[in-house]
Scaffold this motif. Structure first.
Motif, short mmCIF file in Angstrom:
data_model
loop_
_atom_site.label_atom_id
_atom_site.label_comp_id
_atom_site.label_asym_id
_atom_site.label_seq_id
_atom_site.Cartn_x
_atom_site.Cartn_y
_atom_site.Cartn_z
N UNK A 192 1.13 -1.43 0.24
CA UNK A 192 -0.34 -0.14 0.40
C UNK A 192 0.66 0.93 -0.22
N UNK A 193 0.72 2.41 -0.99
CA UNK A 193 1.31 3.48 -0.89
C UNK A 193 0.45 4.23 -0.92
N UNK A 194 1.15 5.46 -0.99
CA UNK A 194 -0.17 6.57 -1.27
C UNK A 194 0.62 7.34 -2.94
N UNK A 195 -0.08 8.06 -3.64
CA UNK A 195 1.02 9.03 -4.15
C UNK A 195 0.16 9.87 -3.90
N UNK A 196 1.18 11.37 -3.53
CA UNK A 196 1.07 12.30 -2.91
C UNK A 196 1.60 12.90 -4.50
N UNK A 197 1.53 13.04 -6.02
CA UNK A 197 1.96 13.96 -6.56
C UNK A 197 0.69 13.73 -7.20
N UNK A 198 -0.22 12.94 -7.08
CA UNK A 198 -2.10 12.94 -7.79
C UNK A 198 -2.38 14.22 -6.80
N UNK A 199 -3.51 14.24 -7.52
CA UNK A 199 -4.28 15.85 -7.17
C UNK A 199 -6.02 15.36 -7.56
N UNK A 200 -6.74 14.77 -5.92
CA UNK A 200 -6.70 14.34 -4.91
C UNK A 200 -5.03 13.67 -5.30
N UNK A 201 -4.32 13.36 -3.38
CA UNK A 201 -3.62 11.99 -3.30
C UNK A 201 -4.92 10.60 -3.65
N UNK A 202 -4.08 9.77 -3.95
CA UNK A 202 -4.83 8.61 -4.19
C UNK A 202 -4.16 7.64 -3.52
N UNK A 203 -4.83 6.67 -3.01
CA UNK A 203 -3.97 5.51 -2.17
C UNK A 203 -3.50 4.48 -3.45
N UNK A 204 -2.63 3.46 -3.53
CA UNK A 204 -2.28 2.56 -4.91
C UNK A 204 -2.15 1.39 -3.92
N UNK A 205 -2.93 0.43 -4.66
CA UNK A 205 -2.46 -0.85 -4.16
C UNK A 205 -2.22 -2.14 -5.04
N UNK A 206 -1.25 -2.42 -4.49
CA UNK A 206 -0.54 -3.66 -5.43
C UNK A 206 0.12 -4.98 -4.75
N UNK A 207 -0.75 -5.62 -5.30
CA UNK A 207 0.07 -7.32 -5.13
C UNK A 207 0.71 -7.91 -6.09
N UNK A 208 1.87 -7.99 -5.23
CA UNK A 208 2.97 -8.23 -5.78
C UNK A 208 3.90 -9.95 -5.24
N UNK A 209 4.28 -10.12 -6.11
CA UNK A 209 5.06 -11.38 -5.69
C UNK A 209 7.11 -11.08 -4.83
N UNK A 210 6.51 -11.63 -3.65
CA UNK A 210 7.92 -11.18 -2.65
C UNK A 210 9.08 -12.76 -3.06
N UNK A 211 10.03 -11.85 -3.32
CA UNK A 211 10.27 -12.86 -3.23
C UNK A 211 11.60 -13.73 -3.09
#
Lengths: 135, 538
Positions: free
Chosen positions: B73-92
């Motif tokens: 989970x991360x916050x994209x502060x560049x965008x207006x308004x700030x939005x949350x980014x949710x990514x499902x990744x494979x961690x090795x």
């Protein structure tokens, strides 16, 4: 193959390498089981079968290799055939350690895969040697 | 019927949540958005635009797995308004010792607790139903095997407060710890008189297997003292019936062990009273235990046990000390008599009852009716008490004076007061004589006849001083003065009566001089030339 010699040189080399590799494999797997029992939750009723399989495999390996050497060098098919039979047992145990151990680490996968491929290659060479001795 | 079907259904705890996309550690408020919690499903896009950072950036399973899904989970502060980014990744996990697979389902998760069902309820209650889940500390007995056995000269002398050692560990005095349940791990300290009461859980079926209910538990190990071992003897056995009536058994040498009889458990220990006798050098020479045995009925799930231990010095009568050595505020002032044969140094007669006492005020306030009610003089407590005397014309003076003197001074007014709280009767110099003064209130009148004087007040003044070291001063009585004030009894016309107040008081005065710390003398340099230093010339 020289016409006078029926013993298979590749089989001999492979058996020799197998012996050395197996010693390393046995010690490494035993060390990893000890490591797993300390780091992870490893109840005794799951630890016992894993250790039993490893030691059984070690016990099987000695006659298996001996019979292989003897059969190949004396060009006799009976010991070689017996060794092939023991190889089948070792393969089963190796598959257990590869798939059905309580914890299968990545190192376990590597070691067992190498051992399985060695067994496979060995079995192929033994069959060829038996065919050469019989005929 | 419906309930048996329900019982037959296997009950299990909710399955552990393993989908990382749905797992959120910071989601604490139900149906409300948690601040800065990017994984909270209750938050909307407007809520995310107000966040400053993500408190939980990554949600993964066990990091030791070789290959696993992770929710980032991360916050994209560049965008207006700030939005949350949710990514499902494979961690090795790059380590060669990462877990590739596991065939043990509980390996990586916390164990689900067993849900109580009617079948396993009894077993779970037995295991977890007590105050704590650990078994009785049997390691108590094992510890002393590991310890070196104490040296002979170490156990010979006990000091105050040191646990009394026995063959196995210490002499136990069960006492309540935190809760009122008995804990058997409380050692008895030497010279520490203790009395404890605690509750023990019992059951009639297992009463002969519960160790703490049997007499043997308290007397089987002998006390280690000097070279010998002192066995604990049974001093007396009192049997208490179910309705509380106690009977003293005549023969106390038979060991009575608990046993089940008609739904009752008899011979269960309800109280133990230890009496330890020691010498004046701290060696234990005798130990005895007095038991109170009782019966436990089937309905009782717990009983109250009381334990006491007292230490007596050999060849002495146990006299309660009022301080050691200085007087302790609040303890009675010890007094005694010099037996006949003074001035030869003889011991003082001082027993439990020889205390300095003053008149105790009663509710009736009538001096002649208050027979013998006296209060002990406690060190440091100034007291005043009194009564009213009703004088009628018919009263004769002399007997009245004698009666009043008895009322004021009591039956046996002591002659000596102990200087220290622990003054022994043999040490004559540790006792201070009571100085008796007589003050007459009125001057002798000019009448010829000797007027009759009646005592109206008794004032005891106790002068004490601080004695000993600056750091730990001890109170020491230096002077005791008893002043009787008398007044003339005027003859009353018949039919009239008069009420006179009679008072008695005790005052403690501190006459200690201000302490002067004394220092060691400065070392002097002692230089002296040898006698023949200037030999050739002198």
């Amino acid at each position: 193959n020289n016409s006078s010699q029926l013993s298979s040189l590749p089989l001999q080399i492979l058996l020799y390498i197998n012996g050395i590799y197996y010693i390393f494999y046995f010690l490494a797997t035993l060390a990893m089981i000890i490591y797993k029992s300390q780091v992870f939750s490893y109840p005794d009723d799951l630890l016992a079968p894993d250790l039993a399989v490893l030691f059984l495999m070690g016990i099987l390996e000695v006659p298996r290799l001996y019979l292989g050497f003897k059969g190949n060098l004396t060009e006799a098919e009976a010991p070689l055939g017996l060794s092939l039979g023991l190889t089948v047992g070792s393969v089963v145990l190796c598959v257990y350690l590869l798939l059905w151990q309580t914890y299968v680490l990545w190192a376990d996968v590597l070691l067992n895969a190498v051992l399985l491929s060695t067994y496979g290659l060995e079995s192929g060479l033994k069959i060829t040697a038996i065919a050469a001795f019989v005929s | 019927p419906a309930d048996t079907r329900d019982a037959a259904r296997v009950r299990s705890a909710p399955a552990p949540l393993t989908d990382v996309a749905r797992l959120c550690v910071c989601d604490l408020l139900v149906a409300q958005c948690d601040v800065n919690c990017c994984c909270d499903p209750d938050c909307s896009a407007e809520d995310f635009s107000l966040f400053t950072s993500c408190s939980v950036p990554v949600v993964t399973g066990d990091s030791q797995l070789c290959n696993q899904k992770a929710a980032v989970y991360s916050l994209d502060v560049e965008a207006n308004p700030p939005e949350r980014i949710f990514k499902l990744i494979d961690q090795v996990n790059p380590s060669i010792f990462c877990i590739h697979a596991t065939n043990y389902k509980q390996a990586l998760y916390l164990k689900s607790p067993e849900i109580p069902t009617p079948e396993n309820f009894d077993r779970l209650l037995e295991k977890f139903g007590g105050a704590s889940f650990r078994a009785e500390p049997d390691s108590w007995d094992l510890d002393t095997d590991a310890q070196n056995p104490p040296e002979a000269n170490e156990t010979s002398r006990y000091e105050y407060g040191v646990p009394v050692q026995t063959e196995d560990a210490f002499l136990r005095l069960p006492s309540p710890v935190v809760t009122s349940w008995c804990s058997d791990a409380n050692p008895a300290g030497f010279l520490v008189n203790q009395a404890t009461k605690c509750i023990r859980s019992v059951s009639v079926e297992k009463c002969d297997s519960i160790q703490a209910l049997s007499m043997l538990f308290y007397i089987n190990s002998s006390i280690l003292a000097s070279v010998f071992q002192v066995d604990i003897t049974v001093q007396s056995i009192v049997v208490q019936s179910l309705d509380g009536m106690r009977t003293l058994l005549s023969s106390s040498d038979v060991l009575r062990l608990p046993m089940v009889l008609d739904d009752l458990c008899i011979n269960a220990v309800l109280g133990v009273n230890y009496h330890i006798t020691h010498t004046d050098t701290g060696e234990i020479i005798e130990a005895a235990a007095a038991f109170v045995l009782g019966a436990i009925s089937k309905e009782e799930l717990s009983i109250e046990q009381s334990f006491e231990i007292s230490f007596t010095q050999a060849n002495t009568q146990p006299v309660p000390l009022s301080g050691n050595p200085g007087y302790v505020v609040g303890l009675p002032v010890r007094a005694g008599f010099q037996p006949q044969g003074y001035p030869s140094p003889a011991a003082f007669l001082s027993n439990k009852h020889s205390q300095l006492t003053i008149l105790q005020s009663t509710s009736t306030q009538d001096c002649l009716a208050a027979q013998g009610a006296r209060a002990p003089v406690l060190f440091g407590y100034n007291m005043i008490s009194g009564c009213k005397l009703r004088i009628t014309a018919a009263m004769k003076c002399q007997p009245l004076a004698q009666t009043l003197l008895d009322v004021l001074k009591g039956q046996s007014f002591p002659e000596y007061v102990a200087s220290f709280g622990n003054s022994q009767a043999q040490d004559v110099l540790d006792w201070v004589p009571i100085t008796q003064l007589h003050i007459s209130e009125q001057m002798v009148s000019h009448t010829l006849q000797s007027p009759c004087q009646i005592p109206v007040s008794l004032g005891i003044e106790v002068k004490w001083t601080k004695y000993g070291s600056l750091v730990n001063p001890q109170a020491r009585i230096v002077n005791v003065t008893a002043t009787i004030t008398t007044t003339t009894l005027k003859q009353l016309p018949s039919g009239r009566e008069r009420i006179i107040p009679i008072t008695s008081s005790v005052v403690f005065t501190d006459i200690s001089s201000p302490a002067e710390p004394s220092y060691k003398a400065w070392p002097t340099i002692n230089i002296k030339l040898p006698f023949d230093f200037f030999y050739p010339f002198v």
